[in-house]
Design an enzyme around this catalytic site. Structure first.
Site, PDB file in Angstrom:
ATOM      1  CD  GLU A   1     -31.941 -57.356 -53.355  1.00 38.08           C
ATOM      2  OE1 GLU A   1     -32.897 -57.920 -54.046  1.00 38.08           O
ATOM      3  OE2 GLU A   1     -31.224 -57.857 -52.725  1.00 38.08           O
TER       4      GLU A   1
ATOM      5  CB  THR B   1     -31.226 -67.518 -65.581  1.00 39.62           C
ATOM      6  OG1 THR B   1     -31.380 -67.202 -66.499  1.00 39.62           O
ATOM      7  CG2 THR B   1     -31.692 -66.395 -64.170  1.00 39.62           C
TER       8      THR B   1
END
Length: 668
Positions: A539, A657
């Site tokens: 991440e 998005t």
């Protein structure tokens, strides 16, 4: 004494018939017998029988009312619905059944049937799939337009007052005077027409993506149907908004992949079960890009008015978020009560969230003709940039530049600018470049276009000057962060959207150095996968800045080594391949898909995020499949592996998005 005499013997039968009545074959006796049997039942037995009869009557009445309402709604909305649609939108053709005869479809030459029709790509049709009343109306309208010809088409365009075309940013060339052009919706561009006429067939890599999607969908359908997200390990679900996020996020993906059966099943749920009248707080940004964007995209691709109707309902429920003194929206709104408020932990709104949702609201305003979605109570999509533009805020030119704004404003005059000194392009980024870059090619009006373009260029310039650095020993270019004015060699996986954004800007005529930076950052994002033992990115990555040969460029801390099935890297791979044609980007995406299948696939159905990308033997599944895995990650992989540049052409569609494609509109 003598015995009593024996009774006299009778050899006959006495029958008495009532006068005025005829013999009925014993039916009266049977009727009296049924009533006698009913009376012989106990009180409990009679109660049970009456209860069952009452339940059957209620179900019958409810079914009748539901069917009557649906037909009434269809009849009442049919005329208004067509006025809300853009003239001749680029509708992605629906997948065709295997048994369908190609010769029966107008405009197609006979073909031999292919082997994989159920998973096949969208095939050409001149109308949407049969079986739905509204879709048949759309097909009839299209044929009517062809019959009317140019004159009739112009008359209908003037009546509707819409201006739309399928691709490009320049007005179409022709002999009509400029004033007449501005009033008429131009036809779809030649690219849009070719896209409809020549859909590409699926290759082996695309079929692998379809297989992954069907496996994920099977788990969601079996264990989490109608809920927000699947928990594949425990075979259950989790809720965020309680609005079926995964299902709505995946609608356009199913259409693009040609999964007609799954799409129709999901559509049925949206029609009957997707209700927004509930007391729940939703995040304005997340619900806009996922739900509103997903419904609008499903409408454009399928042409089904149901999705536009749902989108308009949801958009109305989000509008209270914009009722603030500064016109900067609140981050949360209750779609049932209409009460909006900032997050519990702060009074600020993130700049990226405020600016990137303009695409969906502008689209809803165009389709419905309702200006409030574009400029609600003084707010407009350009307003946030007006507060930032001219101040250098988007360029990260000084440590005092904010990445948050306060909706309450300063004395009601405008948004209060947060004075924190942290700068990032990952979570809560300083500039919504992922949202603002795709919108400026189709922004209405030269003033707004110029402002957005200047802000975007200023943002990129600030990133290059203040956030770029190179790692050791491979000299990987990465985007760091500013923490209290000090540079940190930390880069979120979320930042990997930036290569695609830069490449798209270069495609629209921005400096060539943007494409060079995009390619350098793309290599870095790929190495974030490549240098992990599982082949999956963490991440958050920390980059080595010291000259040490034994150390890798990409370093990972224990708290950051999880993978959430995120799409940003494969999104940028898709853009880079489309715009450069370099097949290495396809190969990198293929490696990533293989890693997903190896370390995140759950046998019972679905995929799970993992906690440790550095341990291939024990990746530690986290028991959660995010909705964006179906809505974004697999969609971008499928498009990446396609060799047809007209499959959702970047000159015809813009992706929001959440990877939901919407058509590019020409300036009015």
């Amino acid at each position: 004494m003598y015995p009593p005499p024996a009774p006299a013997r009778r050899d006959f039968i006495s029958v008495t018939l009532s006068p005025g009545r005829s013999y009925d074959g014993g039916q009266g006796l049977r009727r009296r017998s049924c009533w006698r049997k009913w009376k012989q039942l106990s009180r409990l037995q009679r109660t049970v029988v009456l209860f069952l009869l009452a339940v059957l009557m209620l179900f019958g009445l409810r079914s009748y009312v539901h069917v009557a309402d649906e037909w009434t709604a269809v009849d009442s909305r049919s005329a208004a619905a067509w006025r809300m649609r853009p003239a001749n939108p680029p509708v992605l053709p629906a997948p065709r059944k295997a048994a369908e005869n190609p010769e029966t479809v107008a405009g197609l030459s006979p073909q031999k049937p292919q082997r994989h029709f159920r998973r096949g790509p969208p095939n050409l049709q001149t109308r949407a799939p049969d079986g739905d009343t509204q879709e048949r109306r759309q097909a009839q309208a299209q044929r009517r337009a062809e019959v009317l010809g140019e004159a009739g088409w112009r008359a209908e365009a003037q009546r509707d007052g819409l201006s739309w075309r399928g691709a490009g940013t320049k007005p179409p060339q022709g002999t009509e005077p400029p004033g007449e052009k501005a009033e008429l919706p131009p036809r779809p561009s030649p690219k849009a027409v070719r896209f409809q006429a020549n859909p590409a067939s699926q290759n082996e890599r695309q079929k692998a993506v379809v297989d992954a999607f069907l496996h994920a969908w099977a788990g969601y359908r079996k264990f989490a149907w109608g809920h927000d997200e699947l928990k594949p390990l425990t075979r259950s679900f989790s809720e965020w908004f309680g609005l079926g996020l995964t299902l709505i996020d995946a609608l356009d993906t199913m259409w693009i992949l040609g999964l007609k059966k799954e799409f129709q099943e999901a559509r049925k749920w949206v029609s009957k079960r997707l209700l927004f009248q509930k007391d729940v707080d939703v995040n304005l940004f997340e619900s806009t890009i996922r739900i509103l964007g997903g419904l609008l995209s499903a409408f454009h691709l399928s042409g089904d008015i149901l999705f536009l109707t749902k989108a308009e309902d949801f958009g109305n429920r989000l509008m209270p978020a914009f009722r603030t003194p500064s016109k900067i929206p609140y981050s949360f709104v209750n779609i049932g009560t209409g009460v909006a408020h900032p997050p519990r932990w702060t009074s600020d709104s993130t700049v990226a969230e405020v600016t990137s949702i303009q695409l969906e609201f502008r689209e809803l305003s165009r389709l419905t003709g309702d200006k409030k979605f574009q400029a609600g109570r003084g707010w407009s999509p350009v307003a946030p940039w007006g507060w930032l533009g001219g101040t250098g805020l988007t360029g990260v030119r000084a440590a005092q530049k904010p990445m948050r704004l306060t909706p309450h404003g300063a004395g009601g005059a405008g948004p209060h600018r947060s004075q924190n000194r942290d700068r990032s392009l990952g979570s809560h980024p300083v500039c919504g470049t992922e949202g603002c870059a795709p919108t400026w090619p189709e922004h209405t009006g030269p003033a707004g276009l110029h402002r957005l373009l200047e802000d975007y260029l200023e943002a990129v310039d600030g990133i290059r000057k203040h956030l770029l650095a190179k790692s050791e020993p491979r000299k990987l270019t990465f985007v760091g962060e500013l923490n209290h004015g000090r540079f940190s060699a930390k880069m979120d996986h979320l930042v990997c959207f930036l290569p695609g954004t830069l490449a798209l800007g270069a495609h629209h005529g921005l400096p060539a150095e943007h494409m060079e930076l995009a390619q350098a950052l793309m290599d870095t994002c790929y190495q974030m996968y490549r240098q992990m033992e599982t082949g999956l990115s963490p991440e958050i990555a920390h980059f080595n800045l010291h000259h040490t040969k034994a150390v890798k460029d990409v370093q990972v801390k224990a708290a950051d080594r999880h993978n959430l099935l995120r799409p940003e890297t494969v999104e940028s791979l898709f853009y880079l391949y489309r715009l450069t044609g370099d097949r290495k980007y396809q190969d990198w995406g293929w490696e990533i898909l293989h890693s997903f299948n190896t370390y995140t696939r759950v046998p019972s159905g679905g995929y799970s995020s993992i906690s440790n990308v550095q341990d291939p033997r024990h990746p530690q599944p986290r028991d959660k499949m995010e909705s964006f895995f179906l809505g974004e990650t697999l969609k971008y992989l499928y498009l990446l592996f396609s060799d047809d540049p007209d499959l959702l052409s970047l000159d015809t569609y813009v992706f929001n998005t959440e990877a939901h494609p919407l058509p590019i509109w020409a300036p009015s």
